[in-house]
Design a protein around this motif. Structure first.
Motif, PDB file in Angstrom:
ATOM      1  N   THR A 258       0.824  -1.213   0.000  1.00 19.64           N
ATOM      2  CA  THR A 258       0.000   0.000   0.000  1.00 19.64           C
ATOM      3  C   THR A 258       0.859   1.264   0.000  1.00 19.64           C
ATOM      4  O   THR A 258       0.560   2.230  -0.707  1.00 19.64           O
ATOM      5  CB  THR A 258      -0.937  -0.003   1.226  1.00 19.64           C
ATOM      6  OG1 THR A 258      -1.691  -1.218   1.248  1.00 19.64           O
ATOM      7  CG2 THR A 258      -1.900   1.165   1.175  1.00 19.64           C
ATOM      8  N   LYS A 262       1.084   4.872  -2.629  1.00 25.40           N
ATOM      9  CA  LYS A 262       0.643   6.192  -2.160  1.00 25.40           C
ATOM     10  C   LYS A 262       1.001   7.300  -3.142  1.00 25.40           C
ATOM     11  O   LYS A 262       0.171   8.149  -3.488  1.00 25.40           O
ATOM     12  CB  LYS A 262       1.253   6.486  -0.788  1.00 25.40           C
ATOM     13  CG  LYS A 262       0.608   5.719   0.360  1.00 25.40           C
ATOM     14  CD  LYS A 262       1.228   6.101   1.690  1.00 25.40           C
ATOM     15  CE  LYS A 262       0.543   5.367   2.844  1.00 25.40           C
ATOM     16  NZ  LYS A 262       1.168   5.705   4.151  1.00 25.40           N
ATOM     17  N   LYS A 271      -7.644   9.953  -3.770  1.00 25.10           N
ATOM     18  CA  LYS A 271      -7.450   9.733  -2.340  1.00 25.10           C
ATOM     19  C   LYS A 271      -7.219   8.247  -2.062  1.00 25.10           C
ATOM     20  O   LYS A 271      -7.780   7.388  -2.737  1.00 25.10           O
ATOM     21  CB  LYS A 271      -8.665  10.218  -1.555  1.00 25.10           C
ATOM     22  CG  LYS A 271      -8.931  11.709  -1.683  1.00 25.10           C
ATOM     23  CD  LYS A 271     -10.181  12.097  -0.899  1.00 25.10           C
ATOM     24  CE  LYS A 271     -10.477  13.596  -1.053  1.00 25.10           C
ATOM     25  NZ  LYS A 271     -11.720  13.972  -0.329  1.00 25.10           N
ATOM     26  N   LYS A 273      -7.568   5.584   1.017  1.00 27.38           N
ATOM     27  CA  LYS A 273      -8.056   5.320   2.369  1.00 27.38           C
ATOM     28  C   LYS A 273      -7.551   3.958   2.825  1.00 27.38           C
ATOM     29  O   LYS A 273      -7.762   2.952   2.139  1.00 27.38           O
ATOM     30  CB  LYS A 273      -9.579   5.352   2.399  1.00 27.38           C
ATOM     31  CG  LYS A 273     -10.172   6.684   1.956  1.00 27.38           C
ATOM     32  CD  LYS A 273     -11.688   6.630   1.949  1.00 27.38           C
ATOM     33  CE  LYS A 273     -12.289   7.963   1.477  1.00 27.38           C
ATOM     34  NZ  LYS A 273     -13.778   7.903   1.444  1.00 27.38           N
ATOM     35  N   ASN A 275      -7.176   1.049   5.967  1.00 27.65           N
ATOM     36  CA  ASN A 275      -7.615   0.506   7.262  1.00 27.65           C
ATOM     37  C   ASN A 275      -7.071  -0.917   7.379  1.00 27.65           C
ATOM     38  O   ASN A 275      -7.729  -1.893   7.007  1.00 27.65           O
ATOM     39  CB  ASN A 275      -9.139   0.510   7.363  1.00 27.65           C
ATOM     40  CG  ASN A 275      -9.636  -0.002   8.711  1.00 27.65           C
ATOM     41  OD1 ASN A 275      -8.859  -0.150   9.649  1.00 27.65           O
ATOM     42  ND2 ASN A 275     -10.925  -0.281   8.800  1.00 27.65           N
ATOM     43  N   ALA A 309     -11.642   7.932  -4.954  1.00 23.39           N
ATOM     44  CA  ALA A 309     -10.906   7.379  -3.815  1.00 23.39           C
ATOM     45  C   ALA A 309     -10.681   5.888  -3.990  1.00 23.39           C
ATOM     46  O   ALA A 309     -11.557   5.168  -4.470  1.00 23.39           O
ATOM     47  CB  ALA A 309     -11.672   7.636  -2.518  1.00 23.39           C
ATOM     48  N   SER A 311      -9.753   2.565  -1.717  1.00 23.75           N
ATOM     49  CA  SER A 311      -9.793   2.148  -0.317  1.00 23.75           C
ATOM     50  C   SER A 311      -9.199   0.753  -0.165  1.00 23.75           C
ATOM     51  O   SER A 311      -9.397  -0.124  -1.017  1.00 23.75           O
ATOM     52  CB  SER A 311     -11.235   2.151   0.207  1.00 23.75           C
ATOM     53  OG  SER A 311     -12.046   1.282  -0.555  1.00 23.75           O
ATOM     54  N   ASN A 329     -12.682   0.963  -5.303  1.00 26.18           N
ATOM     55  CA  ASN A 329     -12.440   2.241  -5.977  1.00 26.18           C
ATOM     56  C   ASN A 329     -13.770   2.806  -6.465  1.00 26.18           C
ATOM     57  O   ASN A 329     -14.669   2.052  -6.856  1.00 26.18           O
ATOM     58  CB  ASN A 329     -11.477   2.069  -7.158  1.00 26.18           C
ATOM     59  CG  ASN A 329     -12.022   1.146  -8.232  1.00 26.18           C
ATOM     60  OD1 ASN A 329     -11.862  -0.062  -8.143  1.00 26.18           O
ATOM     61  ND2 ASN A 329     -12.650   1.711  -9.260  1.00 26.18           N
TER      62      ASN A 329
END
Length: 397
Positions: A258, A262, A271, A273, A275, A309, A311, A329
């Motif tokens: 990940t 970036k 963006k 996100k 988690n 975004a 994620s 996405n």
């Protein structure tokens, strides 16, 4: 399934017909005051037993009857059509059924099993009993023969299939193996001329400088090289019968993958996100799991809406038995897409996935193969204008 269905049908139909025969005889007895004699209504009997009915066949049955008044006192007992059951036993069975209040059923005595049916008429309760052992004996024989033949056939056919199955599917296995070998060998053979073309193109640029044509040549060579590498990777993955799986720190590998994306996502004004639950381990192979993460992240970034975004979530379930890698996405136009085909090799939906996007439709097929090798499950869904790819694995504590 065919044998079980066939055998089960024979057994089921035989049992049903036997019970119907017992029920019909009991009804006829009640309609004729508990007796079968010359005064019986032949037409009514023929309706119940069908056109093949033979009046003489009615006299083969063994039966008896008991009658009670409204106060429960025995007022009649007929045992003229059975010799194996004493009057005391008949009276006891009749009283037992009368007290139970059941309209029909089966009772067991020391001698045999008897089906019964009750009729109330003019304050009198008449109970007729039929010895069903003769009827059920032939049915039980048919059922036993059917089961024996079914089990024997199942064993025989299984042995035959075991003996010939390898020979039957051998051409299919060989064809599949040769196809994978061809992809691998052809890929390696194609790399050599591509390397020469790229070297010649670079030499041309050194002599004449970069032109529109040399730039285009370099882009197409890189595109072909990437396609060949993907095909070889997929073929190798399928050629391996089993990966050497071990417990890996999946959370750390996913974080590493990940972090490398970036800057790529940020450059395209999107963006990211994240988690990721820490210290979650699964049974997998490190390089293949990293490849899975890269494929899903690259796919999400490639098809994400401008300014949207991407994620990434790595979350265990409540029971801590499974963990799910979820990469999504935003894609506003993805409502009416057949997502079930996304894992097919070379699949690209031009209506939903712009053909101008770089890709070959191999990445998600590779992801599915990797997840399958890890004994996991992969799926795709569309919710709230976002495409989600979910890969679920067994969590190792």
């Amino acid at each position: 399934m065919v044998l079980v269905t066939l055998t089960g049908s024979i057994v089921g139909v035989s049992y049903y017909r036997a019970k119907q025969q017992v029920n019909n005889v009991l009804i006829i007895l009640l309609q004729n005051n508990g007796k079968i004699n010359s005064q019986i209504n032949t037409q009514n009997v023929r309706k119940r037993f069908g056109p093949t009915f033979n009046q003489e066949s009615l006299y083969q049955y063994r039966y008896f009857s008991v009658s009670f008044n409204s106060k429960g006192k025995q007022v009649a007992l007929d045992n003229s059509h059975i010799v194996s059951v004493p009057r005391e036993t008949i009276a006891s069975l009749g009283y037992q059924v009368f007290k139970s209040g059941q309209q029909s059923g089966t009772v067991q005595s020391e001698v045999s099993s008897y089906a019964y049916k009750t009729q109330k008429k003019n304050g009198r309760t008449t109970i007729v009993f039929l010895d069903q052992s003769v009827i059920m004996e032939s049915t039980n024989n048919i059922m036993k023969i059917g089961l024996i033949l079914g089990i024997t056939s199942l064993i025989l056919f299984t042995l035959i299939l075991i003996a010939i199955s390898k020979r039957v599917i051998r051409p299919i296995v060989l064809a599949d193996k040769r196809q994978r070998e061809f992809v691998t060998n052809a890929g390696h053979e194609l790399k050599t001329p591509l390397s020469i073309i790229k070297a010649n193109n670079e030499l041309q640029e050194m002599i004449t400088g970069q032109t529109e044509w040399t730039i285009s040549n370099e882009q197409q060579v890189d595109r072909l090289t990437k396609l060949i590498n993907n095909l070889i990777s997929l073929a190798r993955l399928e050629e391996q019968q089993r990966l050497n799986l071990s417990v890996i720190e999946a959370s750390e590998i996913l974080e590493h993958a990940t972090n490398s994306f970036k800057s790529v996502v940020a450059q395209e004004n999107k963006k990211l996100k994240i988690n990721i639950s820490p210290s979650l381990r699964i049974n997998a192979e490190e390089n293949s799991f990293l490849e899975l993460c890269n494929v899903l992240l690259d796919n999400a970034n490639k098809y994400c809406d401008d300014g949207g975004a991407v994620s990434v979530a790595w979350i265990p379930d409540k029971k801590l038995k499974k963990v799910t890698l979820m990469v999504g996405n935003t894609y506003a136009k993805g409502k009416n897409i057949n997502y079930s085909k996304f894992f097919e090799r070379f699949y690209r939906n031009d209506k939903s996935r712009n053909s101008a996007k770089k890709g070959f439709g191999i990445g998600l097929s590779m992801a599915a193969s990797i997840v399958d090798a890890f004994n996991g499950k992969i799926g795709v869904s569309y919710q709230k204008e976002t495409i989600f790819f979910r890969a679920t694995f067994k969590l190792i504590r």
